[in-house]
Enzyme design. Sequence first.
Site, mmCIF file in Angstrom:
data_model
loop_
_atom_site.group_PDB
_atom_site.id
_atom_site.type_symbol
_atom_site.label_atom_id
_atom_site.label_comp_id
_atom_site.label_asym_id
_atom_site.label_seq_id
_atom_site.Cartn_x
_atom_site.Cartn_y
_atom_site.Cartn_z
ATOM 1 N N LYS A 1 -11.881 79.321 35.157
ATOM 2 C CA LYS A 1 -12.381 80.240 34.004
ATOM 3 C C LYS A 1 -13.522 80.748 34.369
ATOM 4 O O LYS A 1 -13.704 82.115 34.128
ATOM 5 C CB LYS A 1 -12.531 79.355 32.698
ATOM 6 C CG LYS A 1 -13.185 80.220 31.460
ATOM 7 C CD LYS A 1 -13.336 79.205 30.329
ATOM 8 C CE LYS A 1 -14.861 78.770 30.800
ATOM 9 N NZ LYS A 1 -15.661 78.258 29.216
ATOM 10 N N CYS B 1 -20.777 77.428 24.046
ATOM 11 C CA CYS B 1 -21.370 75.851 23.712
ATOM 12 C C CYS B 1 -22.553 75.787 23.334
ATOM 13 O O CYS B 1 -23.669 76.378 23.557
ATOM 14 C CB CYS B 1 -21.168 75.140 25.064
ATOM 15 S SG CYS B 1 -19.550 74.863 25.523
ATOM 16 N N LEU C 1 -33.227 87.140 31.307
ATOM 17 C CA LEU C 1 -32.980 87.518 32.805
ATOM 18 C C LEU C 1 -32.014 88.721 33.065
ATOM 19 O O LEU C 1 -32.336 89.568 33.938
ATOM 20 C CB LEU C 1 -32.605 86.521 33.708
ATOM 21 C CG LEU C 1 -33.530 85.087 33.732
ATOM 22 C CD1 LEU C 1 -32.754 83.956 34.223
ATOM 23 C CD2 LEU C 1 -34.762 85.494 34.532
#
Length: 421
Positions: A22, A117, A126
């Site tokens: 994934k 999550c 960033l």
Amino acid sequence: MDKLIITGGNRLDGEIRISGAKNSALPILAATLLADTPVTVCNLPHLHDITTMIELFGRMGVQPIIDEKLNVEVDASSIKTLVAPYELVKTMRASILVLGPMLARFGEAEVALPGGCAIGSRPVDLHIRGLEAMGAQIEVEGGYIKAKAPVGGLHGGQFFFDTVSVTGTENLMMAAALANGRTVLQNAAREPEVVDLANCLNAMGANVQGAGSDTIVIDGVKRLGGARYDVLPDRIETGTYLVAAAATGGRVKLKDTDPTILEAVLQKLEEAGAHINTGNNWIELDMKGNRPKAVNIRTAPYPAFPTDMQAQFISMNAVAEGTGAVIETVFENRFMHVYEMNRMGAQILVEGNTAIVTGVPRLKGAPVMATDLRASASLVIAGLVAEGDTLIDRIYHIDRGYECIEEKLQLLGAKIRRVPG
């Protein structure tokens, strides 16, 4: 909401096939937006996050074609809107990966700040600072990242990552592929999934060098074209089934995987007493019926021990001989599964970023709740080694990262079934 019921006590034994990764499939799907002719992505796992990315493309006017083998062909020439809306992005953090490709190819992008999550802060600054170093003008307002490229497109630049970021490295690598001139990414992520994305970009006509090291050099090209690309095997799924077999004292052979990208995990499993054999695309683990020995773990960016395997090893240590310390250095707040395991009779003490696990002969089945993707996998392993029934709630977390987990475990002899909510 679906639940899993596991009746523990069976040793895992058998062979299964490992799915595509994934964490490789999502950036590679995002990269298809860079091409001006169709790109076909193969070996995709059948997961909710993949479906969400395909649905996101549909919202943007790109209609992927899915064949009978579930390979996906993406033709981004039909794109109609450059907005990734909150209702899709909120469920999947990887949606941020469309930012770089859309900005590089179409000159602008609007992407909702991501969800995913709940394991500590995962800042997107960033990504933003890296794209600004390539000339982008970016504002964050109303929960959206709104980005515009300068007239003439993004330009090459030099960017140093203050902290190693996998998705940050991937986003900037994709944007740089179509930028004018050379981009140098320093302190870049070295994960195999970053290398896989670089290989896919190069197959599309990009010039990316150094992926797999901490310095990646990208020389921008004028256009990227179509390609057919196979996503690499999922090293975390591989590791999860190996640990499940080790915890139960069992034997498994995992096919269509790659042992070379799992060396830190295999080393720790051998320390735990596992007998391991490997081939080009398979791994066999045999505990010969023995209880595992406790191991010490310290997570860190690749090629060190992966944070995404930490929870599974805590489950194994929970029923191992001896005491093991697990130190988490990548994410804060990643021991939420420990409290559920202690309800099953585990002896785990958390002090800051360290979990001290004292093994017990067997856990006891109990109702537990999954809190994130890898924590949910650790609760499945705990259920496999527990006496009686374990009921796992909120398993939508598992479905985000594991293809057909109950079917694969059933093939290995586990007593596990899904109960519709």
